[in-house]
Design a protein around this motif. Structure first.
Motif, mmCIF file in Angstrom:
data_model
loop_
_atom_site.group_PDB
_atom_site.id
_atom_site.type_symbol
_atom_site.label_atom_id
_atom_site.label_comp_id
_atom_site.label_asym_id
_atom_site.label_seq_id
_atom_site.Cartn_x
_atom_site.Cartn_y
_atom_site.Cartn_z
ATOM 1 N N ARG A 121 -20.287 -23.071 -57.666
ATOM 2 C CA ARG A 121 -21.556 -23.518 -57.584
ATOM 3 C C ARG A 121 -22.700 -22.692 -57.399
ATOM 4 N NH1 ARG A 121 -20.426 -27.748 -55.065
ATOM 5 N NH2 ARG A 121 -20.390 -29.256 -56.559
ATOM 6 N N ILE B 57 -21.107 -29.666 -61.569
ATOM 7 C CA ILE B 57 -20.678 -28.372 -62.219
ATOM 8 C C ILE B 57 -19.917 -28.603 -63.546
ATOM 9 C CG2 ILE B 57 -20.706 -26.981 -60.210
ATOM 10 C CD1 ILE B 57 -17.606 -27.139 -60.616
ATOM 11 N N ILE C 80 -23.040 -20.191 -60.142
ATOM 12 C CA ILE C 80 -23.753 -21.004 -61.298
ATOM 13 C C ILE C 80 -25.359 -21.030 -60.922
ATOM 14 C CG2 ILE C 80 -24.207 -23.176 -62.398
ATOM 15 C CD1 ILE C 80 -21.227 -23.685 -62.188
ATOM 16 N N VAL D 57 -20.964 -27.437 -67.039
ATOM 17 C CA VAL D 57 -20.534 -26.048 -67.065
ATOM 18 C C VAL D 57 -19.278 -25.853 -67.442
ATOM 19 C CG1 VAL D 57 -20.778 -23.551 -65.766
ATOM 20 C CG2 VAL D 57 -22.632 -25.200 -65.750
ATOM 21 N N LEU E 53 -20.659 -15.585 -65.943
ATOM 22 C CA LEU E 53 -19.752 -16.553 -65.046
ATOM 23 C C LEU E 53 -18.201 -16.341 -65.366
ATOM 24 C CD1 LEU E 53 -21.565 -20.013 -65.556
ATOM 25 C CD2 LEU E 53 -21.099 -18.681 -63.583
ATOM 26 N N THR F 182 -26.570 -17.450 -61.220
ATOM 27 C CA THR F 182 -26.579 -17.052 -62.844
ATOM 28 C C THR F 182 -27.814 -17.830 -63.613
ATOM 29 O OG1 THR F 182 -24.176 -16.875 -62.820
ATOM 30 C CG2 THR F 182 -25.497 -17.278 -64.827
ATOM 31 N N TYR F 183 -28.067 -19.020 -63.103
ATOM 32 C CA TYR F 183 -29.375 -19.544 -63.707
ATOM 33 C C TYR F 183 -30.768 -19.356 -62.943
ATOM 34 C CZ TYR F 183 -26.477 -22.630 -66.606
ATOM 35 O OH TYR F 183 -25.811 -23.037 -67.769
#
Length: 296
Positions: free
Chosen positions: A29, A46, A32, A49, A13, A35-36
């Motif tokens: 967003r 968010i 993210i 994070v 990130l 990434t997850y």
């Protein structure tokens, strides 16, 4: 979404943020979620994070910060150095000559006399070429235009697509807060509603507070179309606008607001007679004389 990122996820990130430089909240967003690996699940908040990244990156003097689009209300983000801004430290990919030109343009936009935080392209080219000529040889008009486009592409500046004005880019608004606070505090306007920096909007001539266009629309939608100042509750005429192409509200008026009645200040801006020539009127005359001198 997981409660916490592992080191690999966080590194991904952070690297994306550094590469993107300036990005919308929607874009962040989506990254993210990728990434997850939770693209099927929409991420509503968010902030956890952001807080985790800021907590771990604080040791490196890095922090995620954001600003609101003053017209649409959308939020844009950037990963910035919290110790000092890139312009002051020279931590940019630009040459020394280009950095001087960038600082000159940023300051020129921010301190524009009529309080519109904008320069015509002609004025931007004029001051950039003049300043650069004292540092490393005069640039041609084409070279200066190319350099301004580069600054816009990197987010430091932006251009108003309709009228061609040069304004501050999101990156400047997000990253140069300390630069403006230290050297140009008298030119800073904050929106009275959201408390973020305002470089376009409407000024209440009673108390000299400013309101973003987006925040003004929020206020009007909640009060049957009338715009009242969040600070003093007086009705704000739509004439007192500042921003690219507007008549503007000179910063000189704000410097004398404490000693001049709001009625007199507002009349001075409208060009009406107020009897005794008060400091606000004198300030406007001085600005007009200086503008005429510049043109010559």
């Amino acid at each position: 979404m997981p409660m916490a990122m592992d080191d690999t996820e966080q590194q991904m990130l952070v690297q994306w943020c550094m590469a993107a430089q300036v990005f919308t909240e929607s874009e962040f967003r989506q990254v993210i979620q990728r990434t997850y690996n939770t693209e099927e699940e929409e991420i509503e908040d968010i902030q956890p994070v952001v807080e985790q990244i800021n907590s771990s990156m604080g040791a490196f003097s890095l922090e995620l910060r954001s600003c609101m689009d003053q017209t649409t209300g959308t939020r844009r983000w950037a990963l910035v150095n919290t110790n000092a801004d890139a312009i002051s430290t020279g931590a940019t990919p630009y040459s020394a000559s280009e950095l001087v030109t960038l600082k000159t343009l940023v300051v020129g936009v921010f301190t524009e006399k009529m309080g519109n935080y904008s320069l015509s392209l002609h004025d931007a080219l004029r001051i950039a070429t003049k300043r650069n000529g004292t540092v490393a040889g005069t640039l041609t008009r084409a070279e200066t235009e190319s350099l301004i486009r580069k600054f816009c592409s990197d987010g430091w500046l932006a251009t108003d697509s309709d009228d061609g004005y040069v304004v501050l880019g999101d990156r400047s608004i997000i990253e140069l807060q300390s630069f403006f606070n230290v050297g140009f505090a008298d030119y800073i306007r904050l929106c009275s509603l959201c408390k973020e920096m305002a470089t376009l909007g409407i000024v209440c001539m009673e108390c000299m507070e400013a309101v973003h266009p987006y925040c003004a629309n929020r206020l009007m939608s909640a009060s049957a179309g009338q715009l009242s100042c969040p600070a003093c509750n007086k009705l704000i005429p739509q004439l007192n606008k500042f921003g690219p192409g507007e008549r503007g509200v000179p910063h000189a008026l704000e410097s004398v607001a404490g000693s001049v009645r709001g009625e007199s200040v507002a009349a001075s801006v409208r060009g009406e007679s107020v009897g005794v020539e008060e400091p606000a009127t004198q300030s406007i005359k001085k600005l007009r004389i200086e503008d005429s001198s510049d043109e010559e």
